[in-house]
Write a protein that holds these residues in place. Sequence first.
Motif, PDB file in Angstrom:
ATOM      1  N   LEU A  89      35.958  28.734  31.335  1.00 51.03           N
ATOM      2  CA  LEU A  89      36.622  29.844  30.657  1.00 51.03           C
ATOM      3  C   LEU A  89      35.791  31.119  30.785  1.00 51.03           C
ATOM      4  O   LEU A  89      36.343  32.206  31.028  1.00 51.03           O
ATOM      5  CB  LEU A  89      36.843  29.500  29.189  1.00 51.03           C
ATOM      6  N   ALA A  90      34.475  30.993  30.650  1.00 53.93           N
ATOM      7  CA  ALA A  90      33.605  32.168  30.804  1.00 53.93           C
ATOM      8  C   ALA A  90      33.707  32.744  32.206  1.00 53.93           C
ATOM      9  O   ALA A  90      33.753  33.967  32.390  1.00 53.93           O
ATOM     10  CB  ALA A  90      32.160  31.790  30.486  1.00 53.93           C
ATOM     11  N   ALA A  91      33.751  31.877  33.226  1.00 54.36           N
ATOM     12  CA  ALA A  91      33.878  32.355  34.600  1.00 54.36           C
ATOM     13  C   ALA A  91      35.221  33.040  34.824  1.00 54.36           C
ATOM     14  O   ALA A  91      35.290  34.100  35.464  1.00 54.36           O
ATOM     15  CB  ALA A  91      33.710  31.189  35.574  1.00 54.36           C
ATOM     16  N   ALA A  92      36.281  32.451  34.291  1.00 47.27           N
ATOM     17  CA  ALA A  92      37.606  33.062  34.438  1.00 47.27           C
ATOM     18  C   ALA A  92      37.636  34.441  33.790  1.00 47.27           C
ATOM     19  O   ALA A  92      38.216  35.391  34.343  1.00 47.27           O
ATOM     20  CB  ALA A  92      38.664  32.157  33.820  1.00 47.27           C
ATOM     21  N   ARG A  93      37.021  34.586  32.627  1.00 47.16           N
ATOM     22  CA  ARG A  93      36.996  35.881  31.952  1.00 47.16           C
ATOM     23  C   ARG A  93      36.193  36.906  32.746  1.00 47.16           C
ATOM     24  O   ARG A  93      36.600  38.075  32.851  1.00 47.16           O
ATOM     25  CB  ARG A  93      36.411  35.717  30.552  1.00 47.16           C
ATOM     26  N   ASP A 127      46.887  36.196  42.223  1.00 45.97           N
ATOM     27  CA  ASP A 127      47.912  35.451  41.492  1.00 45.97           C
ATOM     28  C   ASP A 127      47.296  34.587  40.404  1.00 45.97           C
ATOM     29  O   ASP A 127      47.817  34.499  39.278  1.00 45.97           O
ATOM     30  CB  ASP A 127      48.724  34.579  42.455  1.00 45.97           C
ATOM     31  N   GLY A 128      46.180  33.936  40.714  1.00 41.72           N
ATOM     32  CA  GLY A 128      45.528  33.099  39.732  1.00 41.72           C
ATOM     33  C   GLY A 128      45.002  33.882  38.551  1.00 41.72           C
ATOM     34  O   GLY A 128      45.138  33.457  37.388  1.00 41.72           O
ATOM     35  N   LEU A 129      44.404  35.035  38.813  1.00 39.09           N
ATOM     36  CA  LEU A 129      43.859  35.844  37.721  1.00 39.09           C
ATOM     37  C   LEU A 129      44.970  36.484  36.895  1.00 39.09           C
ATOM     38  O   LEU A 129      44.825  36.627  35.670  1.00 39.09           O
ATOM     39  CB  LEU A 129      42.899  36.893  38.271  1.00 39.09           C
ATOM     40  N   ARG A 130      46.057  36.853  37.525  1.00 41.75           N
ATOM     41  CA  ARG A 130      47.201  37.371  36.752  1.00 41.75           C
ATOM     42  C   ARG A 130      47.762  36.286  35.829  1.00 41.75           C
ATOM     43  O   ARG A 130      48.109  36.552  34.668  1.00 41.75           O
ATOM     44  CB  ARG A 130      48.287  37.868  37.696  1.00 41.75           C
ATOM     45  N   SER A 170      46.028  28.087  35.816  1.00 36.13           N
ATOM     46  CA  SER A 170      46.348  29.374  36.416  1.00 36.13           C
ATOM     47  C   SER A 170      46.162  29.424  37.922  1.00 36.13           C
ATOM     48  O   SER A 170      46.364  30.453  38.532  1.00 36.13           O
ATOM     49  CB  SER A 170      45.481  30.470  35.773  1.00 36.13           C
ATOM     50  N   GLY A 171      45.733  28.314  38.543  1.00 35.84           N
ATOM     51  CA  GLY A 171      45.493  28.342  39.973  1.00 35.84           C
ATOM     52  C   GLY A 171      46.749  28.609  40.777  1.00 35.84           C
ATOM     53  O   GLY A 171      47.875  28.375  40.315  1.00 35.84           O
ATOM     54  N   ALA A 172      46.563  29.119  41.980  1.00 36.24           N
ATOM     55  CA  ALA A 172      47.702  29.504  42.814  1.00 36.24           C
ATOM     56  C   ALA A 172      48.540  28.306  43.252  1.00 36.24           C
ATOM     57  O   ALA A 172      49.680  28.478  43.650  1.00 36.24           O
ATOM     58  CB  ALA A 172      47.201  30.275  44.030  1.00 36.24           C
ATOM     59  N   GLY A 173      47.985  27.098  43.212  1.00 36.68           N
ATOM     60  CA  GLY A 173      48.789  25.910  43.437  1.00 36.68           C
ATOM     61  C   GLY A 173      48.643  25.316  44.822  1.00 36.68           C
ATOM     62  O   GLY A 173      48.071  25.914  45.730  1.00 36.68           O
ATOM     63  N   PRO A 174      49.170  24.096  45.001  1.00 36.67           N
ATOM     64  CA  PRO A 174      49.097  23.410  46.292  1.00 36.67           C
ATOM     65  C   PRO A 174      49.742  24.232  47.398  1.00 36.67           C
ATOM     66  O   PRO A 174      50.707  24.966  47.182  1.00 36.67           O
ATOM     67  CB  PRO A 174      49.881  22.117  46.036  1.00 36.67           C
ATOM     68  N   GLY A 175      49.176  24.080  48.582  1.00 36.46           N
ATOM     69  CA  GLY A 175      49.715  24.782  49.737  1.00 36.46           C
ATOM     70  C   GLY A 175      49.048  26.113  50.024  1.00 36.46           C
ATOM     71  O   GLY A 175      49.258  26.692  51.081  1.00 36.46           O
ATOM     72  N   ARG A 177      36.723  22.651  38.826  1.00 41.21           N
ATOM     73  CA  ARG A 177      37.460  23.372  37.779  1.00 41.21           C
ATOM     74  C   ARG A 177      37.392  24.881  37.977  1.00 41.21           C
ATOM     75  O   ARG A 177      38.388  25.592  37.756  1.00 41.21           O
ATOM     76  CB  ARG A 177      36.916  22.987  36.400  1.00 41.21           C
ATOM     77  N   ILE A 178      36.240  25.392  38.391  1.00 41.34           N
ATOM     78  CA  ILE A 178      36.132  26.838  38.609  1.00 41.34           C
ATOM     79  C   ILE A 178      36.942  27.246  39.835  1.00 41.34           C
ATOM     80  O   ILE A 178      37.583  28.311  39.843  1.00 41.34           O
ATOM     81  CB  ILE A 178      34.659  27.265  38.709  1.00 41.34           C
ATOM     82  N   SER A 179      36.975  26.411  40.851  1.00 35.75           N
ATOM     83  CA  SER A 179      37.858  26.686  41.988  1.00 35.75           C
ATOM     84  C   SER A 179      39.302  26.810  41.532  1.00 35.75           C
ATOM     85  O   SER A 179      40.032  27.726  41.922  1.00 35.75           O
ATOM     86  CB  SER A 179      37.749  25.567  43.029  1.00 35.75           C
ATOM     87  N   ALA A 180      39.718  25.877  40.672  1.00 34.45           N
ATOM     88  CA  ALA A 180      41.125  25.773  40.302  1.00 34.45           C
ATOM     89  C   ALA A 180      41.618  26.924  39.440  1.00 34.45           C
ATOM     90  O   ALA A 180      42.822  27.073  39.259  1.00 34.45           O
ATOM     91  CB  ALA A 180      41.384  24.447  39.587  1.00 34.45           C
ATOM     92  N   VAL A 181      40.716  27.760  38.935  1.00 36.17           N
ATOM     93  CA  VAL A 181      41.170  28.954  38.213  1.00 36.17           C
ATOM     94  C   VAL A 181      42.082  29.784  39.113  1.00 36.17           C
ATOM     95  O   VAL A 181      43.091  30.337  38.666  1.00 36.17           O
ATOM     96  CB  VAL A 181      39.973  29.803  37.742  1.00 36.17           C
ATOM     97  N   THR A 182      41.759  29.846  40.391  1.00 33.58           N
ATOM     98  CA  THR A 182      42.577  30.606  41.343  1.00 33.58           C
ATOM     99  C   THR A 182      43.051  29.765  42.518  1.00 33.58           C
ATOM    100  O   THR A 182      44.086  30.077  43.114  1.00 33.58           O
ATOM    101  CB  THR A 182      41.800  31.808  41.901  1.00 33.58           C
TER     102      THR A 182
END
Length: 323
Positions: A87-91, A119-122, A133-138, A167-172
């Motif tokens: 959460l801290a990294a995402a912020r 897209d992930g940060l939005r 919030s990650g951009a998703g598969p593909g 987990r930090i990767s998956a933020v975006t």
Amino acid sequence: MASAPDSTTGRPDRVAGALLGVHAGDALGATVEFDSWEYIRFRYPGGVREIMGGGVFEWPPGHATDDTDLTRAVALAYLDPGDDVVLAAARRMLNWYEGDWPGRAPGRPPVDVGGATEDGLRAFAQTGDPGGSGAGPGRAGNGSLMRCIPTALAVRDRDRRIRDSMRISAVTHSDVRCTVACAAYNEIVAALVDGVAANGAVAAGAAVARELHNTDVLAAIALGERLDLAELARTGVTGLPDDGNGYVLDSLALAVAAVLDLRDLTDVLIDIVALGNDSDTNAAIAGGLLGARDGASSIPDGWLSLLQFRVEFTEIAAVFGRR
């Protein structure tokens, strides 16, 4: 096969080298970001050998692009993680995206941001949930691999390091090729800073990909073990699935090839940049491994002196190096 690590290079120097290697590779490659191998060979027949700035975004020499900026965001999260470092990294990354960042007028957005990252940060800004919030598969760009190295330096426990990396990767970037690539890369880094020879470190990264049952990441590591960067830079024929143009597994393969290359950090990074396309990110990712292998002392003073966050990264590395 790579040689044994230099016994005179200590862990603190290698930790600093990892962070500064990302920054230096980023800054070196920014001059020719998105340019072709043919153009770079014509314009710089001896390769891009100095940090000059410029490029499509007209960077000042040594200025951080999104690669270094987002690496800084993750590093700062580990200095002050609160209850949840993800959460801290995402912020911190959202701060960067929204214009709360050194070197930019308040509220001014970054000039360069990848589509999946944006897209992930939005999505995170709307939900407040870094896990959804990650951009998703593909969508398997290299935008999380380029920023993941602080986890390898700050976290000594292997299981937590793998978990944080993913987990930090998956933020975006939540595509499994991205999350597992980050976990494998960070195990390579963690082994290097602990003094493991490059071939043993790469084996540690491959072991993670096997444990996570990801044959795509395993294949990218194996491809990197076969690549000859000097030959690639000479011919412009990479054999990479996306020709080094932003695909996460291309960047991982190039980084593996780089760390197994027996030459000095400078020569290897010059050849990575010479390939063109996503030159700054490919060089940042490779630079992190090379800096972890050879230490900050291997990076030329003329490069280091220009880096926007040189002092801050050196201070952060000192904290991580004591952990």
